[in-house]
Design a protein around this motif. Structure first.
Motif, PDB file in Angstrom:
ATOM      1  N   PHE A 261      16.989 -29.157 -80.287  1.00 54.14           N
ATOM      2  CA  PHE A 261      17.445 -29.964 -79.154  1.00 54.14           C
ATOM      3  C   PHE A 261      17.312 -29.172 -77.851  1.00 54.14           C
ATOM      4  CE2 PHE A 261      21.282 -32.403 -77.249  1.00 54.14           C
ATOM      5  CZ  PHE A 261      20.418 -33.203 -76.527  1.00 54.14           C
ATOM      6  N   PHE A 262      17.940 -27.998 -77.808  1.00 56.76           N
ATOM      7  CA  PHE A 262      17.764 -27.135 -76.636  1.00 56.76           C
ATOM      8  C   PHE A 262      18.154 -25.708 -76.983  1.00 56.76           C
ATOM      9  CE2 PHE A 262      22.091 -28.793 -76.224  1.00 56.76           C
ATOM     10  CZ  PHE A 262      22.840 -27.668 -75.925  1.00 56.76           C
ATOM     11  N   ARG A 274      27.583 -26.083 -75.114  1.00 54.74           N
ATOM     12  CA  ARG A 274      27.011 -25.120 -76.048  1.00 54.74           C
ATOM     13  C   ARG A 274      25.750 -24.486 -75.455  1.00 54.74           C
ATOM     14  NH1 ARG A 274      26.627 -29.498 -80.752  1.00 54.74           N
ATOM     15  NH2 ARG A 274      25.838 -30.593 -78.908  1.00 54.74           N
ATOM     16  N   PRO A 275      25.549 -23.185 -75.679  1.00 55.40           N
ATOM     17  CA  PRO A 275      24.345 -22.534 -75.159  1.00 55.40           C
ATOM     18  C   PRO A 275      23.059 -22.998 -75.837  1.00 55.40           C
ATOM     19  CG  PRO A 275      26.056 -20.910 -75.677  1.00 55.40           C
ATOM     20  CD  PRO A 275      26.494 -22.210 -76.272  1.00 55.40           C
ATOM     21  N   SER A 276      23.136 -23.322 -77.141  1.00 59.25           N
ATOM     22  CA  SER A 276      21.959 -23.738 -77.902  1.00 59.25           C
ATOM     23  C   SER A 276      22.369 -24.743 -78.960  1.00 59.25           C
ATOM     24  CB  SER A 276      21.286 -22.546 -78.596  1.00 59.25           C
ATOM     25  OG  SER A 276      20.892 -21.549 -77.677  1.00 59.25           O
ATOM     26  N   VAL A 277      21.444 -25.616 -79.307  1.00 53.39           N
ATOM     27  CA  VAL A 277      21.634 -26.555 -80.419  1.00 53.39           C
ATOM     28  C   VAL A 277      20.297 -26.695 -81.137  1.00 53.39           C
ATOM     29  CG1 VAL A 277      22.116 -28.930 -81.098  1.00 53.39           C
ATOM     30  CG2 VAL A 277      23.518 -27.833 -79.335  1.00 53.39           C
ATOM     31  N   HIS A 278      20.197 -26.126 -82.332  1.00 54.83           N
ATOM     32  CA  HIS A 278      18.974 -26.255 -83.117  1.00 54.83           C
ATOM     33  C   HIS A 278      19.214 -25.793 -84.551  1.00 54.83           C
ATOM     34  CE1 HIS A 278      18.533 -21.897 -82.500  1.00 54.83           C
ATOM     35  NE2 HIS A 278      18.539 -22.095 -81.194  1.00 54.83           N
ATOM     36  N   ASP A 279      18.447 -26.375 -85.478  1.00 48.60           N
ATOM     37  CA  ASP A 279      18.422 -25.930 -86.867  1.00 48.60           C
ATOM     38  C   ASP A 279      17.406 -24.825 -87.072  1.00 48.60           C
ATOM     39  OD1 ASP A 279      20.399 -27.651 -87.740  1.00 48.60           O
ATOM     40  OD2 ASP A 279      19.000 -29.215 -88.385  1.00 48.60           O
ATOM     41  N   SER A 280      16.396 -24.782 -86.220  1.00 47.23           N
ATOM     42  CA  SER A 280      15.369 -23.745 -86.264  1.00 47.23           C
ATOM     43  C   SER A 280      15.015 -23.388 -84.834  1.00 47.23           C
ATOM     44  CB  SER A 280      14.106 -24.234 -86.993  1.00 47.23           C
ATOM     45  OG  SER A 280      14.398 -24.706 -88.287  1.00 47.23           O
ATOM     46  N   ASP A 281      14.674 -22.116 -84.609  1.00 49.83           N
ATOM     47  CA  ASP A 281      14.323 -21.726 -83.241  1.00 49.83           C
ATOM     48  C   ASP A 281      12.881 -21.271 -83.089  1.00 49.83           C
ATOM     49  OD1 ASP A 281      14.613 -19.292 -84.519  1.00 49.83           O
ATOM     50  OD2 ASP A 281      16.341 -18.646 -83.346  1.00 49.83           O
ATOM     51  N   GLY A 282      12.122 -21.195 -84.184  1.00 52.59           N
ATOM     52  CA  GLY A 282      10.741 -20.790 -84.031  1.00 52.59           C
ATOM     53  C   GLY A 282       9.913 -20.980 -85.288  1.00 52.59           C
ATOM     54  N   LEU A 283       8.597 -20.987 -85.092  1.00 54.45           N
ATOM     55  CA  LEU A 283       7.631 -21.007 -86.185  1.00 54.45           C
ATOM     56  C   LEU A 283       7.068 -19.604 -86.340  1.00 54.45           C
ATOM     57  CD1 LEU A 283       5.613 -22.429 -88.180  1.00 54.45           C
ATOM     58  CD2 LEU A 283       4.114 -22.735 -86.197  1.00 54.45           C
ATOM     59  N   PHE A 325      27.259 -16.455 -83.565  1.00 49.46           N
ATOM     60  CA  PHE A 325      28.048 -17.636 -83.233  1.00 49.46           C
ATOM     61  C   PHE A 325      28.057 -17.877 -81.730  1.00 49.46           C
ATOM     62  CE2 PHE A 325      32.150 -19.299 -81.734  1.00 49.46           C
ATOM     63  CZ  PHE A 325      32.117 -20.564 -82.296  1.00 49.46           C
ATOM     64  N   ALA A 326      28.091 -16.791 -80.945  1.00 48.52           N
ATOM     65  CA  ALA A 326      28.150 -16.915 -79.483  1.00 48.52           C
ATOM     66  C   ALA A 326      26.921 -17.614 -78.915  1.00 48.52           C
ATOM     67  CB  ALA A 326      28.297 -15.533 -78.848  1.00 48.52           C
ATOM     68  N   ALA A 327      25.835 -17.655 -79.678  1.00 44.48           N
ATOM     69  CA  ALA A 327      24.630 -18.328 -79.197  1.00 44.48           C
ATOM     70  C   ALA A 327      24.752 -19.846 -79.274  1.00 44.48           C
ATOM     71  CB  ALA A 327      23.423 -17.869 -79.998  1.00 44.48           C
ATOM     72  N   TYR A 328      25.754 -20.350 -80.024  1.00 47.35           N
ATOM     73  CA  TYR A 328      25.925 -21.787 -80.221  1.00 47.35           C
ATOM     74  C   TYR A 328      27.317 -22.286 -79.822  1.00 47.35           C
ATOM     75  CZ  TYR A 328      21.933 -20.681 -83.203  1.00 47.35           C
ATOM     76  OH  TYR A 328      20.742 -20.207 -83.678  1.00 47.35           O
ATOM     77  N   GLU A 329      28.361 -21.523 -80.140  1.00 49.19           N
ATOM     78  CA  GLU A 329      29.755 -21.891 -79.821  1.00 49.19           C
ATOM     79  C   GLU A 329      30.140 -23.245 -80.414  1.00 49.19           C
ATOM     80  OE1 GLU A 329      31.980 -20.052 -78.492  1.00 49.19           O
ATOM     81  OE2 GLU A 329      30.827 -18.402 -77.608  1.00 49.19           O
TER      82      GLU A 329
END
Length: 500
Positions: A261-262, A274-283, A325-329
């Motif tokens: 998402f971001f 939230r700072p980030s929302v994703h299930d995966s961050d890279g390929l 955890f701090a990357a998502y909160e």
């Protein structure tokens, strides 16, 4: 099992699998090639759509109603025998209307697992219905993965050819699929489905579980043999035999789907605590040349398709590298506990490419990321195509090298028409290195790169590479960066498409 037994059994199993609702019979012989022969036979016939017939009151269940239908744990397959694995089953309804046939295999004999309404509990809002043999929508496997005396859910097969798994200490995130067809093509995607599964009863001291699956689709049929090994990393050994009915020009092998998402590289128009929302961050890709690539994911304004051409790939996967955890909160979603999924091809897969598809989304509920291997040469009709690979569900990929890795990509504006890229790396090979000997190498197509800076990052114990890139409003820019020392790579290669 001898040939006579196999032939006797093969006369019964197709009736049960290909014609749902057939009268149940006693156990029939089952061998290593049974599902492969079923798939070959299925592909020689015209495609028949899956059985979606349901009582009217189950057709219109909403999400909450369907969620309230629970399989009773005390009735799990193999619980009474106190075996190291258990299976629980999903009811049909809501999105999951297709009937899936399930069998238990014991001592070379297959017994159909019959639907029993009393095996389920139903929420108060689920309307009453009458049904004798609804069959199932899918199943899930439980095993003592976190505690020796508790059976956690380890994997689930539910919907089309989707399945998910977790390793120790993780929660569900991205999904794998048996096969993808025409994903990202203008004519629309075809969704193959698993129509039957055979679960081999595990031994009392087993550390693995074997699951066979039969897949069907308008364009092909296929058989699968999954060997599941839960643990710190949960591993699936996959043996696949694919039988096309027509030429498959856009087949996706070992496909996976995820959500981005971001994140720090892509927060345009995001208003979220939230700072980030994703299930995966890279390929991540370990290609046939021995080169390691890292491609951060994005949520683009327009559909983006990237293909990384290769010969005999060594591995690829959608990864969740950010584990803080701090990357998502996010206390509820716990994105830091989502697994990565790494595909390890066994044997040579020839020419083709790893395809990454990024779809725009405005909500985190959509899986907008897809990745898979696409063979260069179409898979011909009436041919047999065998592929073997290993799926690693866990905190990381099996590390194929000692190079430093990119763990964060941050992007922000830097004046008119310019973007600042800030890349963080970690790796043991960066420790104690003379800062004057490290150089950042950055290249870009159709753009100017300036202000390349490398410096230690005392907070991570790694290094930071930053640079500015001149960007235009309507032109995508392909970027490539890495750290070198004496012109030798210190890091994997960071690749990125900046798409305004």
């Amino acid at each position: 099992m001898n040939r006579r037994q196999l032939l006797q059994g093969s006369a019964v199993l197709p009736a049960l699998v290909l014609f749902p609702g057939t009268e149940a019979v006693a156990a029939v012989p089952f061998g290593a090639s049974t599902v492969r022969e079923l798939a070959r036979s299925l592909a020689s016939k015209s495609f028949e759509a899956p059985d979606e017939k349901l009582p009217a009151k189950l057709n219109d269940l909403n999400y909450d109603q369907y969620r309230s239908i629970r399989f009773r744990p005390e009735r799990a397959l193999w619980r009474a025998e106190k075996l190291p694995f258990e299976a629980q089953f999903f009811h049909r309804g809501f999105f999951y209307k297709n009937k899936v046939s399930l069998f238990e295999v014991v001592d070379g004999q297959a017994n159909e697992i019959r639907y029993r309404k009393e095996d389920f509990s139903f929420g108060n809002d689920v309307p009453a219905f009458t049904a004798d043999d609804l069959g199932f929508a899918g199943f899930r496997i439980h095993a003592p993965i976190n505690k020796p005396d508790y059976y956690d859910e380890v994997c689930v097969f539910l919907g089309a050819s989707y399945f998910r798994a977790v390793a120790k200490g993780e929660t569900y995130g991205l999904s794998a699929r048996g096969l993808s067809i025409d994903t990202g093509e203008a004519k629309g995607e075809e969704f193959p489905t698993f129509k039957a599964f055979w679960l081999e009863r595990p031994a009392a001291n087993a550390t693995s579980l074997v699951i066979h699956a039969l897949l069907d689709s308008k364009s092909c049929a296929a058989s699968y043999r999954f060997t599941l090994r839960p643990g710190e990393t949960t591993v699936f050994d996959v043996e696949m035999s694919l039988y096309p009915r027509v030429d498959l020009e856009h087949a996706g092998l070992a496909p996976m789907t995820s959500m981005f998402f971001f994140g720090p590289n892509d927060r345009d128009e995001v208003d979220d605590f939230r700072p980030s929302v994703h299930d995966s961050d890279g390929l991540a890709i370990f290609n046939g040349k021995g080169e390691s690539l890292w491609r951060p994911l994005s949520n683009p304004r327009d559909l983006q398709i990237s293909t990384f051409q290769d010969l005999n790939p060594r591995g690829f996967g959608l990864m969740q590298r950010e584990k803080r955890f701090a990357a998502y909160e996010d206390i509820e979603s716990r994105f830091e506990a989502r697994p990565s999924l790494w595909v390890e091809p066994i044997g040579d897969w020839g020419e083709g490419g790893v395809v990454l598809i990024e779809i725009p989304t405005r909500e985190e509920i959509h899986d907008n990321i897809a990745g898979f291997w696409r063979p260069k040469v179409p898979l011909k009709a009436k041919s047999e195509n065998n592929f073997t690979y290993r799926l690693h569900w866990g905190p990381d990929a099996p590390k194929p090298h000692s190079l430093a890795r990119f763990v964060r990509t941050g992007i922000g504006a830097r004046g008119e028409g310019s973007k600042l890229f800030v890349l963080d790396l970690v790796g043991d090979n960066l420790k104690g290195v003379d800062p004057n000997s490290i150089k950042g190498v950055v290249t870009a197509e159709k753009s100017e790169i300036t202000n390349i800076v490398t410096q230690p990052n005392p907070d991570t114990g790694g290094w930071r590479l930053s640079f500015q890139c001149a960007v235009k409003k309507d032109t995508p820019v392909e970027l490539r960066a890495l750290l070198v020392r004496d012109d030798k790579p210190l890091s994997e290669v960071w690749v990125y498409r900046w798409a305004p």
